[in-house]
Write an enzyme that holds these catalytic residues in place. Structure first.
Site, mmCIF file in Angstrom:
data_model
loop_
_atom_site.group_PDB
_atom_site.id
_atom_site.type_symbol
_atom_site.label_atom_id
_atom_site.label_comp_id
_atom_site.label_asym_id
_atom_site.label_seq_id
_atom_site.Cartn_x
_atom_site.Cartn_y
_atom_site.Cartn_z
ATOM 1 N NE ARG A 279 -21.481 -27.292 -21.497
ATOM 2 C CZ ARG A 279 -21.494 -28.280 -21.007
ATOM 3 N NH1 ARG A 279 -21.604 -28.616 -19.532
ATOM 4 N NH2 ARG A 279 -21.570 -29.606 -21.612
ATOM 5 C CB THR B 30 11.180 -56.422 -8.031
ATOM 6 O OG1 THR B 30 11.891 -56.267 -6.873
ATOM 7 C CG2 THR B 30 9.952 -57.420 -7.650
ATOM 8 C CG ASP B 31 18.116 -55.244 -7.608
ATOM 9 O OD1 ASP B 31 17.870 -54.020 -7.560
ATOM 10 O OD2 ASP B 31 19.072 -55.722 -8.135
ATOM 11 C CE LYS C 221 12.758 -52.392 -7.845
ATOM 12 N NZ LYS C 221 12.990 -53.179 -6.587
ATOM 13 C CD GLN D 276 -22.429 -37.185 -21.232
ATOM 14 O OE1 GLN D 276 -22.419 -35.981 -21.607
ATOM 15 N NE2 GLN D 276 -23.154 -37.666 -19.900
ATOM 16 C CG HIS E 77 -18.261 -28.675 -13.671
ATOM 17 N ND1 HIS E 77 -18.974 -29.093 -14.755
ATOM 18 C CD2 HIS E 77 -18.220 -29.768 -12.769
ATOM 19 C CE1 HIS E 77 -19.559 -30.250 -14.463
ATOM 20 N NE2 HIS E 77 -18.802 -30.721 -13.427
ATOM 21 C CG ASN F 36 -17.919 -31.185 -17.500
ATOM 22 O OD1 ASN F 36 -17.543 -30.017 -17.833
ATOM 23 N ND2 ASN F 36 -19.296 -31.321 -18.211
ATOM 24 C CG PHE G 224 -25.567 -30.317 -20.214
ATOM 25 C CD1 PHE G 224 -25.360 -31.509 -21.027
ATOM 26 C CD2 PHE G 224 -26.040 -30.372 -18.800
ATOM 27 C CE1 PHE G 224 -25.607 -32.452 -20.323
ATOM 28 C CE2 PHE G 224 -26.091 -31.421 -18.351
ATOM 29 C CZ PHE G 224 -26.000 -32.543 -18.966
#
Length: 295
Positions: A174, A59-60, A12, A217, A245, A243, A157
Site C-alpha cells: 500500500r 500583554t502589550d 500575548k 505504529q 489514506h 494516516n 497492514f
C-alpha cells in the site's frame, strides 16, 4: 459557599516577527520568521478576584518585548530555542512571575538562486519550540509539524483484530503517507540547536524512507528510535501522525486493471497515531513534557 481560583495564566499570543540580519553590508542577508506566544503565571490572583491590575505586566508589553528582543538578543535570535530561552529568562525576572512559557513556530526560508537577499518560503514544514522557565529550571522541547512524507510501497497492514464492524481489507502492499508532528525534549540547554534539529529531521525522514512498515505504529517506533540513536541530547520524542489514506480505485467496471497504481487520496476521516519513545533508563522518570502541553 466559598470559591478558589485555580491555575491561571495570560500573555500575548502569536506575535509575528521577522528579523533580517544585515549588520555586515558586505555579507548576504539572513532572516528568521517567528510566530511567538508568551504565557505567564504567578501572583495574579487579585487581577481575577478583585480587579486589581497592579501586578499585571500588560500583554502589550509582552508583544513589545518580543519585538525588541528580536534585535536586543543578538545572535540568539538566529535559533528559535535560544531566542525563546532569552525571552523566558527575561520574563522570569518579573517579581510576580513564577513561570514563563515561550512557544515559537518558525517558518523556514531558503535562499533563492544564491541571491544575497532573495528568499523562497519553504512550505515543507514548520519548526516549533516550547521553552518552560521557572526560577529554578528551564526545559526545552523542540519540534516540527506539517512534515508530509509518503512511500509508495514497503508498507503492509494485516493481521489486525476484527469484530462485526470491521470492513477494512488486509493488504500486503500500500501507499503509506502521513503529516508528521514531532516534539522532542532535550536533556539540558547547552545544545547546538540548529545541528540537533537537522539531525532529528534527517533521522525521522531517513527512518521513514528506509524502514519496512507493518503499520504506521511500527513506523513511529522506527522513527523514534532513530532520533534517539542520532541525537544524544534528546531524552524522548513524541509523535502525532495522521494516516493520510490512499485507497486503490476499483477500475474493473471500465475493464482497466489497477495494480496499486491509481489511488483516491482521502482527507477525512483519518486514523491518528500517537506515541512517545523514551530512552530505557528514563522510563521510570516523569515525562519531560508538561502534562498540559498539547501534541
Amino acid at each position: 459557599m466559598s470559591y478558589v481560583l485555580g491555575h491561571n495564566q495570560y500573555g500575548k499570543a502569536e506575535v509575528h516577527v521577522v528579523r533580517v540580519f544585515r549588520d555586515d553590508p558586505k555579507a548576504p542577508h539572513d532572516l528568521v520568521d517567528y510566530n511567538v506566544s508568551v504565557s505567564l503565571s504567578g501572583d495574579f490572583d487579585d487581577a481575577h478576584i478583585n480587579g486589581d491590575q497592579s501586578k499585571v505586566l500588560t500583554t502589550d508589553a509582552c508583544k513589545n518585548t518580543v519585538n525588541s528582543f528580536a534585535k536586543e538578543a543578538g545572535d540568539a535570535v538566529r535559533e528559535p530555542e535560544s531566542f525563546a530561552l532569552a525571552l523566558a529568562d527575561h520574563f522570569i525576572e518579573v517579581p510576580q512571575v513564577s513561570a514563563a512559557r515561550i512557544t515559537i513556530d518558525a517558518v523556514p526560508w531558503a535562499r533563492s538562486h544564491d541571491n544575497a537577499h532573495a528568499f523562497v518560503k519553504n512550505g515543507d514544514y514548520v519548526r516549533t519550540v516550547t521553552v518552560s522557565r521557572t526560577a529554578d529550571s528551564s526545559s526545552v522541547v523542540s519540534g516540527l509539524k506539517d512534515l508530509t512524507v509518503l512511500k509508495t510501497t514497503d508498507s503492509e497492514f494485516h493481521g489486525f483484530y476484527q469484530d462485526k464492524y470491521t470492513t477494512l481489507q488486509p493488504t500486503n502492499d500500500r501507499i503509506m503517507a502521513t503529516a508528521v508532528t514531532a516534539q522532542w525534549a532535550h536533556d539540558g540547554t547547552e545544545v547546538d540547536w540548529g545541528k540537533a534539529f537537522d539531525e532529528v529531521k534527517d533521522a525521522i525522514t531517513g527512518a521513514f524512507a528506509a524502514a519496512y512498515s507493518y503499520a504506521l505504529q511500527h513506523t513511529l517506533w522506527e522513527m523514534g528510535t532513530a532520533v534517539l540513536d542520532a541525537v544524544p541530547s534528546v531524552a524522548e520524542v513524541r509523535f502525532s501522525c495522521p494516516n493520510k489514506h490512499h485507497f486503490v480505485v476499483d477500475l474493473s467496471p471500465f475493464g482497466v486493471e489497477n495494480n496499486c497504481e491509481v489511488h483516491h487520496a482521502a482527507d477525512r476521516p483519518y486514523g491518528l497515531i500517537e506515541a512517545t519513545i523514551k530512552r530505557s533508563e528514563d522510563v521510570d522518570k516523569s515525562s519531560a513534557y508538561d502534562p498540559g502541553q498539547a501534541w
